[in-house]
Design a protein around this motif. Structure first.
Motif, mmCIF file in Angstrom:
data_model
loop_
_atom_site.group_PDB
_atom_site.id
_atom_site.type_symbol
_atom_site.label_atom_id
_atom_site.label_comp_id
_atom_site.label_asym_id
_atom_site.label_seq_id
_atom_site.Cartn_x
_atom_site.Cartn_y
_atom_site.Cartn_z
ATOM 1 N N ARG A 1 14.739 -1.499 -17.772
ATOM 2 C CA ARG A 1 16.140 -1.487 -17.834
ATOM 3 C C ARG A 1 16.862 -0.431 -17.486
ATOM 4 N N LEU A 2 16.219 0.741 -17.991
ATOM 5 C CA LEU A 2 16.960 1.907 -17.932
ATOM 6 C C LEU A 2 16.728 2.250 -16.442
ATOM 7 N N ILE A 3 15.671 2.285 -15.670
ATOM 8 C CA ILE A 3 15.565 2.624 -14.215
ATOM 9 C C ILE A 3 16.308 1.863 -13.410
ATOM 10 N N LEU A 4 16.179 0.561 -13.664
ATOM 11 C CA LEU A 4 17.011 -0.305 -12.910
ATOM 12 C C LEU A 4 18.504 -0.215 -12.912
ATOM 13 N N ALA A 5 19.067 0.183 -14.201
ATOM 14 C CA ALA A 5 20.518 0.573 -14.273
ATOM 15 C C ALA A 5 20.678 1.835 -13.224
ATOM 16 N N GLU A 6 19.918 2.700 -13.284
ATOM 17 C CA GLU A 6 20.148 4.034 -12.399
ATOM 18 C C GLU A 6 20.186 3.544 -10.690
ATOM 19 N N ALA B 1 2.421 2.593 -10.610
ATOM 20 C CA ALA B 1 2.760 1.751 -9.162
ATOM 21 C C ALA B 1 4.128 1.346 -9.140
ATOM 22 N N LEU B 2 4.482 0.486 -10.294
ATOM 23 C CA LEU B 2 5.998 0.219 -10.183
ATOM 24 C C LEU B 2 7.118 1.160 -10.219
ATOM 25 N N LYS B 3 6.929 2.302 -10.773
ATOM 26 C CA LYS B 3 7.677 3.283 -10.866
ATOM 27 C C LYS B 3 8.020 3.928 -9.569
ATOM 28 N N ASN B 4 6.776 4.252 -9.011
ATOM 29 C CA ASN B 4 6.813 4.504 -7.655
ATOM 30 C C ASN B 4 7.486 3.770 -6.558
ATOM 31 N N ALA B 5 7.273 2.448 -6.741
ATOM 32 C CA ALA B 5 7.871 1.564 -5.734
ATOM 33 C C ALA B 5 9.226 1.581 -5.745
ATOM 34 N N LEU B 6 9.786 1.487 -7.296
ATOM 35 C CA LEU B 6 11.275 1.647 -7.472
ATOM 36 C C LEU B 6 11.821 3.099 -6.721
ATOM 37 N N ASP B 7 11.186 4.002 -6.849
ATOM 38 C CA ASP B 7 11.881 5.334 -6.496
ATOM 39 C C ASP B 7 11.619 5.441 -4.871
ATOM 40 N N PHE B 8 11.045 4.572 -4.140
ATOM 41 C CA PHE B 8 11.088 4.668 -2.661
ATOM 42 C C PHE B 8 12.565 4.524 -2.184
ATOM 43 N N LEU B 9 13.069 3.535 -2.889
ATOM 44 C CA LEU B 9 14.418 3.068 -2.218
ATOM 45 C C LEU B 9 15.465 3.260 -2.981
ATOM 46 N N SER C 1 0.909 -1.163 -0.095
ATOM 47 C CA SER C 1 -0.038 0.009 -0.166
ATOM 48 C C SER C 1 0.801 1.294 -0.090
ATOM 49 N N LEU C 2 1.938 1.247 -0.844
ATOM 50 C CA LEU C 2 2.690 2.440 -1.226
ATOM 51 C C LEU C 2 2.021 3.795 -1.568
ATOM 52 N N PRO C 3 2.006 4.802 -0.937
ATOM 53 C CA PRO C 3 1.274 5.988 -1.501
ATOM 54 C C PRO C 3 2.174 6.456 -2.438
ATOM 55 N N LEU C 4 1.782 7.685 -3.201
ATOM 56 C CA LEU C 4 2.656 8.155 -3.893
ATOM 57 C C LEU C 4 3.870 8.763 -3.226
ATOM 58 N N LEU C 5 5.100 8.621 -3.663
ATOM 59 C CA LEU C 5 6.140 8.789 -3.035
ATOM 60 C C LEU C 5 6.091 10.026 -1.631
ATOM 61 N N ASP C 6 6.238 9.770 -0.394
ATOM 62 C CA ASP C 6 6.022 10.789 0.487
ATOM 63 C C ASP C 6 7.297 10.715 1.556
ATOM 64 N N GLU C 7 8.342 10.314 1.072
ATOM 65 C CA GLU C 7 9.339 10.531 1.901
ATOM 66 C C GLU C 7 10.003 11.901 1.752
ATOM 67 N N GLU D 1 6.618 4.190 7.961
ATOM 68 C CA GLU D 1 6.350 2.695 8.327
ATOM 69 C C GLU D 1 6.511 1.973 7.062
ATOM 70 N N HIS D 2 5.435 2.419 6.233
ATOM 71 C CA HIS D 2 5.597 1.508 4.768
ATOM 72 C C HIS D 2 6.759 1.592 3.872
ATOM 73 N N THR D 3 7.419 2.582 3.950
ATOM 74 C CA THR D 3 8.795 2.452 3.508
ATOM 75 C C THR D 3 9.784 1.608 4.159
ATOM 76 N N VAL D 4 9.784 1.670 5.491
ATOM 77 C CA VAL D 4 10.727 0.804 5.956
ATOM 78 C C VAL D 4 10.474 -0.860 5.844
ATOM 79 N N ARG D 5 8.991 -1.099 5.844
ATOM 80 C CA ARG D 5 8.538 -2.366 5.368
ATOM 81 C C ARG D 5 8.922 -2.913 3.955
ATOM 82 N N TRP D 6 8.827 -1.793 3.016
ATOM 83 C CA TRP D 6 9.287 -2.046 1.751
ATOM 84 C C TRP D 6 10.782 -2.319 1.483
#
Length: 177
Positions: free
Chosen positions: A110-115, A75-83, A28-34, A46-51
């Motif tokens: 692939r481009l996002i993962l390379a970063e 949703a995938l792009k957002n989840a990748l950006d959290f960490l 249940s990750l919201p839009l990036l909120d860190e 807390e959701h970021t720590v769990r992720w």
């Protein structure tokens, strides 16, 4: 359907290895909120720590992604950006699907993962909505029925991810020390 197939093939082909389905919906990750960029590794939510814990415990990944408008889902792009660090020096394979097999989503991923310092393996599973999903009614989603060659390609992808994940382990250990 696709994730379950990947997990089934993984368990069959590599019974000595542990595979875990990590479903974004479970976090249940919201839009990036860190408040701080992920690069700093200061997670206040807390959701970021769990992720972060879920991603950190994995040595490698097989991303299963549909294609939306020539790219991955928001949703995938957002989840990748959290960490950041939790992704570093790990390997990943990509299983994509869509009208044209999800190839454009895979290329963006692939481009996002390379970063994020994730080494993507060359082997890729490309599932066509026309060939790998049986439709009874053209306007309704169909059952997932991958072509026979797809399991062989997935087995090769899994082999590659395992080998690369093991090869990158000393790099992860050196960086964490």
């Amino acid at each position: 359907m696709v994730v379950e197939w990947v997990a089934s093939v993984a368990a069959q082909e590599h019974p000595a290895h542990e595979f875990e389905i990590v479903d974004l919906a479970d976090f249940s990750l919201p839009l990036l909120d860190e408040p701080d960029p992920a690069l700093f590794g200061r997670y206040g939510k807390e959701h970021t720590v769990r992720w972060a814990e879920a991603v950190a415990r994995c040595d490698g990944f097989v991303f299963v992604t549909p294609e939306y408008n020539h790219s991955i889902s928001g949703a995938l792009k957002n989840a990748l950006d959290f960490l950041y660090a939790e992704w570093n020096n790990k390997a990943a394979g990509i299983v994509s699907y869509g009208l044209h097999g999800g190839t454009r989503a895979a290329e963006h991923l692939r481009l996002i993962l390379a970063e994020l310092r994730v080494a993507t393996v060359r082997t890729q599973v490309v599932l066509s909505l026309f060939d790998d999903f049986t439709r009874q009614v053209p306007t309704e989603p169909g059952a997932f029925t991958p072509g026979a060659h797809q399991a062989k390609t997935l087995a090769e992808l899994l082999d590659d991810v395992i080998v690369w994940s093991q090869a990158l382990r000393p790099v992860r250990e050196r960086v964490q020390a």
